[in-house]
Design a protein around this motif. Structure first.
Motif, short mmCIF file in Angstrom:
data_model
loop_
_atom_site.label_atom_id
_atom_site.label_comp_id
_atom_site.label_asym_id
_atom_site.label_seq_id
_atom_site.Cartn_x
_atom_site.Cartn_y
_atom_site.Cartn_z
N THR A 10 -2.71 -6.16 5.76
CA THR A 10 -3.58 -5.98 6.91
C THR A 10 -2.87 -5.31 8.08
N GLU A 11 -1.53 -5.21 8.01
CA GLU A 11 -0.79 -4.57 9.10
C GLU A 11 -0.77 -3.04 8.99
N GLN A 12 -1.23 -2.49 7.87
CA GLN A 12 -1.07 -1.05 7.70
C GLN A 12 -2.35 -0.32 7.31
N ALA A 13 -3.50 -0.99 7.39
CA ALA A 13 -4.77 -0.32 7.09
C ALA A 13 -5.91 -1.08 7.75
N GLY A 14 -6.99 -0.36 8.03
CA GLY A 14 -8.18 -0.97 8.61
C GLY A 14 -8.99 -1.74 7.59
N PRO A 15 -9.99 -2.49 8.03
CA PRO A 15 -10.72 -3.39 7.12
C PRO A 15 -11.46 -2.69 6.00
N HIS A 48 -2.08 -1.71 12.50
CA HIS A 48 -3.33 -2.40 12.20
C HIS A 48 -3.13 -3.91 12.20
N ALA A 49 -4.21 -4.64 12.33
CA ALA A 49 -4.22 -6.10 12.14
C ALA A 49 -5.65 -6.61 12.19
N PRO A 50 -6.52 -6.20 11.24
CA PRO A 50 -7.89 -6.73 11.20
C PRO A 50 -7.88 -8.19 10.75
N TYR A 51 -9.00 -8.85 10.95
CA TYR A 51 -9.13 -10.27 10.60
C TYR A 51 -9.20 -10.42 9.08
N ALA A 52 -8.20 -11.06 8.53
CA ALA A 52 -8.04 -11.11 7.07
C ALA A 52 -9.22 -11.78 6.38
N TRP A 53 -9.82 -12.80 7.00
CA TRP A 53 -10.86 -13.55 6.31
C TRP A 53 -12.16 -12.76 6.20
#
Length: 321
Positions: A10-15, A48-53
């Motif tokens: 999640t640190e290297q791409a969008g959701p 990046h850092a989208p919400y993983a859940w």
């Protein structure tokens, strides 16, 4: 036979990209997938850092076969354990039994955002143990009221429960965390191919349970470009868990890694398109006793060529292990 997994970083791409990547990983033949759960990237260059859940929920609907797993969620600071239990139950239902809940004691990088300071490692493990007990009780269908050292729960109950609760994994890096994992977890999670971790885990009840490791690689047909990208985005990797868990933000990681050279990164991370180099890097995990290894392809914009290479060249070679 060891299973080979795909990592949604999640640190290297969008959701949307992350979901597309795991769909492609399923098509390429990876055995399972894991997902990081960050509020910050380690370095600004990752971006990046989208919400993983939310990503996991979308991935559960977009895929059909590939197992999904958090690698890992901290259920003690940014999230309350009662909420983590609800999220895990929902994910198990959405994925029709393909979800595993990976838990860990957390990183200052992500958990500092809610304030309240960053506890010492000993306290974090105490919090994790208490959190796992709360989560297990809720996933078992119990109505939970809990007043512990670190957490309070008032009349909590999960109303949408899967028939089979998601297995719980615990990340370990030393004797105390291995003891906790062996006693409370269904599987071990680690990032280093240390046989001592396996031994300690099994000594405390982990015999016969899965052991999941993780390894970064940087595929590119241009090895120099791969080294440059790995250095730009993953030069923090060699600092070790005890250091990485304490640094509070990307600026801190930039400072802590300012003297790491591209050559240093190339020595610890397979870079380029040499299949044998990756096999050589995976082998210590297999020899140590890990049953599953999740690979990380460095670079959010470099997943498609990696997945094609993995399908036709890398995965067949790793199957021979």
């Amino acid at each position: 036979m060891v299973q080979i997994g795909y990592t949604m970083m999640t640190e290297q791409a969008g959701p949307r990209e992350l979901v597309a990547h795991v769909v492609a990983a399923e098509r390429a033949g990876f055995d399972f997938s894991v997902t990081s759960d960050h509020y910050f990237p380690w370095l600004e260059s990752q971006g990046h850092a989208p919400y993983a859940w939310s990503v996991l929920g979308a991935a559960a609907q977009a895929t059909e076969r590939i197992p999904l797993m958090t690698y890992v969620t901290c259920p003690t600071t940014r999230y309350h354990p009662a909420v983590v239990a609800q999220k895990a139950a929902t994910m198990q239902l959405l994925s029709q039994g393909r979800f595993r809940l990976g838990l860990g004691s957390g990183e200052n990088l992500n958990e500092h955002v809610v304030g309240g300071g960053w506890p010492a490692a000993r306290v974090r493990l105490e919090m994790l143990e208490e959190a796992v007990e709360i989560i297990r009780s809720l996933l078992a269908g119990k109505e939970v009221s809990h007043h512990g050292v670190h957490f309070d729960v008032e009349n909590a109950k999960l109303w949408d429960l899967p028939e089979v609760p998601p297995p719980i994994g615990v990340a370990a890096s030393g004797d105390r965390s291995c003891e906790l994992a062996g006693r409370l977890a269904d599987l071990l999670i680690a990032t280093e191919p240390e046989q001592s971790l396996i031994t300690a885990f099994e000594r405390h009840g982990g015999q016969g349970k899965p052991k999941v490791g993780q390894l970064p690689i940087c595929y590119d047909t241009d090895r120099d470009a791969a080294i440059a990208r790995a250095h730009d985005q993953f030069r923090w990797f060699g600092s070790g868990w005890s250091v990485n868990s304490e640094i509070p933000g990307p600026a801190g990681f930039t400072g802590a890694t300012q003297f790491v050279r591209p050559g240093d990164v190339a020595e610890s991370i397979p870079c380029g398109d040499d299949v044998e180099a990756v096999v050589e890097a995976v082998s210590p995990y297999v020899e140590a006793g890990f049953t599953e290894i999740a690979l990380v392809q460095i670079g959010g914009d470099h997943q498609e060529p990696y997945l094609e290479w993995a399908q036709h060249k890398l995965l067949p070679a790793l199957r021979d292990l």
